[in-house]
Every structure is written in structure tokens, then in C-alpha cells.
Design an enzyme around this catalytic site. Structure first.
Site, PDB file in Angstrom:
ATOM      1  N   LYS A  31       0.841  -1.206   0.000  1.00 17.90           N
ATOM      2  CA  LYS A  31       0.000   0.000   0.000  1.00 17.90           C
ATOM      3  C   LYS A  31       0.881   1.263   0.000  1.00 17.90           C
ATOM      4  O   LYS A  31       0.587   2.232  -0.703  1.00 17.90           O
ATOM      5  CB  LYS A  31      -0.917  -0.028   1.222  1.00 17.90           C
ATOM      6  CG  LYS A  31      -1.696   1.238   1.500  1.00 17.90           C
ATOM      7  CD  LYS A  31      -2.786   1.521   0.486  1.00 17.90           C
ATOM      8  CE  LYS A  31      -3.493   2.842   0.801  1.00 17.90           C
ATOM      9  NZ  LYS A  31      -4.506   3.192  -0.174  1.00 17.90           N
ATOM     10  N   LYS A  71      -0.200  11.228   6.095  1.00 19.32           N
ATOM     11  CA  LYS A  71      -0.019  10.124   7.057  1.00 19.32           C
ATOM     12  C   LYS A  71       0.630   8.921   6.369  1.00 19.32           C
ATOM     13  O   LYS A  71       1.554   8.305   6.901  1.00 19.32           O
ATOM     14  CB  LYS A  71      -1.396   9.781   7.637  1.00 19.32           C
ATOM     15  CG  LYS A  71      -1.499   8.600   8.554  1.00 19.32           C
ATOM     16  CD  LYS A  71      -1.957   7.309   7.903  1.00 19.32           C
ATOM     17  CE  LYS A  71      -3.282   7.328   7.221  1.00 19.32           C
ATOM     18  NZ  LYS A  71      -3.706   6.009   6.703  1.00 19.32           N
TER      19      LYS A  71
END
Ligand code: NAD
Length: 302
Positions: A171, A239
Site C-alpha cells: 500500500k 499520514k
């Protein structure tokens, strides 16, 4: 049909839990925000009282939370899922978190005889609703095979990429490519506009060549239309890049491009733009050039 726990019912979790219910599974749901829990109970889910309660009542628990600290709290904290989980159950974390945290949570689960997979997703809310998410999974093959039918209800592409943590490494690789690509699209369109060209004409001229990409096709029209409605929020992408840099540092890997784009995202959050779509990266480059990306006709009309 399985008895599935679902913790974290925000933008993504709401749609994913709903698809599990539509497929006929029993879902015990929980979120710290009561209104979000009410919404999913309205679709037919049973109301969980806490993360521990959800885990005690189900054999597979899915978490879809903002970041690692929330996953640690919901799974390892007081009244967390691990307190309620019985030996032999499976915990499936689908949040995008640091692979290091995924491994820590995985080890704590293993110590209690609970199987753990990290299975973050790509695709955003529209694909969560359509059940066409891309799901990248880390963990043991046998556990993966057990939950594959459930993952296929939520996604159209499900890939085991390695051991626990590998789902989140995959990811992060995805997020690096997307972020750097958006920043490059922004720089290119600012340059073209400053040179007096119509950015839409430039976009159409290059999209079929090597510079063409899903990111270019999705984000250049948003930039040209000045539409920064999320999509994927700047604060979430910041993030993800922070997690990429922390993971890279632990492996002594330098990621100079990722680091630059992460700092741009940080500056945009400070400017109050954290909830805009990540295509708004272009506004940082525009500010340095003193120009806004728009067609010459539109600029003349203003
Ligand atoms: P969100 O903030 O909308 O939802 C997260 C939910 O978790 C919130 O409803 C929050 O109340 C709940 N929560 C937080 N701590 C909790 C706790 N201790 N116990 C129970 N519930 C708790 O976020 P989202 O957009 O649904 O994203 C979830 C994850 O998916 C993130 O990691 C994000 O990076 C990732 N993701 C998001 C998108 C997207 O487009 N939104 C796309 C791909 C991946």
C-alpha cells in the site's frame, strides 16, 4: 455465512460493512462515534458495545481505522479486540498503517493464538461502495485462503504479497507512486500555464504518451476545473507518506522524492488544506510560481 465483526465505520468502513451485510453475512459493528454505529445498525448490523464485545461475539474481526495508533488502541488497548478474541479467530486489519505497527499487532495476536492479516485497500469511497477495491494482503497463505471469499465481497482484486506487514508495504508503494505522480502533474501544468499554454490542450496532447497515467487522467481535469473536493484527503496522504518514511528509515532506505512531497503535504495541512483532495498539491507549486492553472480564455475572463 460467517459471523463478522466490523470496527471503524467511517467513509470506507461504512460501505464495506454494508456490502458484507448485503452478501448475507452477520455483522456485529462498532465505532466510537455513536451516529456512525447507528447508521450501520440501520442496514441490519448488530450493535457492538466495544471492540472487546465485537471480538467476543464473532470469529472474524475486521478493523478499518485511521492509522496505527487507533489500531493499537482498538486491538491491544483496554477493552480492545484482543481481550475478547478467542483462540483460532482471525483479525483482519484493513486500515492503511505502518508495516511496523502491523507486525507488532500481528505478534500480539499470534501470542494469543489469534491469526492476523494486514489487508489495506486502494480505491477510495466509490470503489468501497461498488465493492471493487484493490486489496493487498500480508500474512499466512492458509489464513488468507480462509478469508478470501469475504475479501472478494469487498474488492475486485485481492493479492497476497507476503508475510504480515507486506500488505502495508505494498500500500505504501502505491501511495508513493500516486503522491509523486500528482506532484509531477502539478509542476507540469504550472509550467505550461506560465508559458501561456492552455493546460487542457497540454493534458490532451500528452495523455496518450508515456506520461499518461490513471493519476494524470483523474487529477489533471480536477486541477483545471479547480475542483478539490475529496476524494482522498491531503491529511490521509501525508499520514501514508510519513509511514513510508518511517518504514524506509527502519530499513536505511532514502526516499528523497517521497520526503519532498510529504513536506509539501505538511505545509498544505498547516495552511488549512488538510481536508482538500490530494490534487490540491498543485496549489503549493502555484504559490511559488505566482500563477493558477487555468485555460488562457478563463484567465482573461476573470
Ligand atoms: P474515517 O476517518 O472516515 O473512518 C475511521 C473510523 O474509525 C471513524 O469513524 C472513527 O470514529 C473510527 N475509530 C477511530 N478510533 C476508533 C476506535 N478506537 N474504536 C472504534 N472506532 C474507531 O477514515 P476512512 O476514510 O474510512 O479510512 C480508513 C482507513 O482506510 C485509513 O487508514 C485510510 O488511510 C484508508 N483508506 C482510505 C481511503 C479513502 O479514500 N477514504 C482510500 C483507501 C484507504
Amino acid at each position: 455465512m460467517s459471523n463478522i465483526g466490523f470496527i471503524g465505520l467511517g467513509i470506507m468502513g461504512n460501505a464495506m460493512a454494508r456490502n458484507l451485510l448485503k452478501a448475507g453475512h452477520t455483522v456485529v459493528a462498532y465505532d466510537i462515534v455513536p451516529a456512525l454505529l447507528d447508521r450501520v445498525v440501520g442496514y441490519g448490523a448488530a450493535r457492538g458495545e466495544s471492540c472487546r464485545d465485537v471480538a467476543a461475539r464473532t470469529e472474524i474481526v475486521i478493523t478499518m481505522l485511521p492509522d496505527g495508533p487507533e489500531v493499537e488502541q482498538a486491538v491491544l488497548g483496554p477493552a480492545g479486540a484482543l481481550e475478547g478474541a478467542v483462540e483460532g479467530s482471525i483479525l483482519l486489519d484493513m486500515s492503511s498503517i505502518s508495516p511496523i505497527v502491523a507486525q507488532k499487532v500481528g505478534a500480539a495476536c499470534a501470542a494469543k493464538g489469534v491469526a492476523f492479516l494486514d489487508a489495506p485497500v486502494s480505491g477510495g469511497e466509490p470503489k468501497a461502495v461498488d465493492a471493487t477495491l484493490a486489496i493487498m494482503v500480508g500474512g499466512e497463505e492458509a489464513v488468507f485462503q480462509k478469508v478470501l471469499p469475504i475479501l472478494k465481497i469487498m474488492g475486485s482484486s485481492v493479492t497476497l504479497t507476503g508475510a504480515v506487514g507486506a500488505g502495508n508495504v505494498t500500500k505504501l508503494a502505491n501511495q508513493i507512486i500516486v503522491a509523486c505522480n500528482i506532484a509531477a502533474v502539478g509542476e507540469a501544468l504550472v509550467l505550461a500555464t506560465k508559458a501561456g499554454l492552455d493546460p487542457e490542450v497540454v493534458f490532451n496532447a500528452i495523455k496518450g504518451g508515456l506520461a499518461g497515467s490513471t493519476v494524470l487522467n483523474a487529477k489533471a481535469p480536477m486541477v483545471i476545473a479547480r475542483n478539490f473536493k475529496p476524494g482522498f484527503r491531503i491529511r490521509l496522504h501525508q499520514k501514508d507518506l510519513r509511514n513510508a518514511l518511517l518504514a524506509a528509515e527502519s530499513m536505511k532506505v532514502a526516499l528523497p522524492l517521497t520526503s519532498s512531497v510529504q513536506q509539501i503535504l505538511m505545509a498544505l495541512i498547516t495552511e488549512g488544506k488538510g481536508d482538500l483532495d490530494h490534487s490540491a498539491i498543485v496549489t503549493f507549486i502555484e504559490a511559488m510560481a505566482g500563477i493558477e492553472v487555468k485555460s488562457p480564455q478563463k484567465a482573461a475572463a476573470n
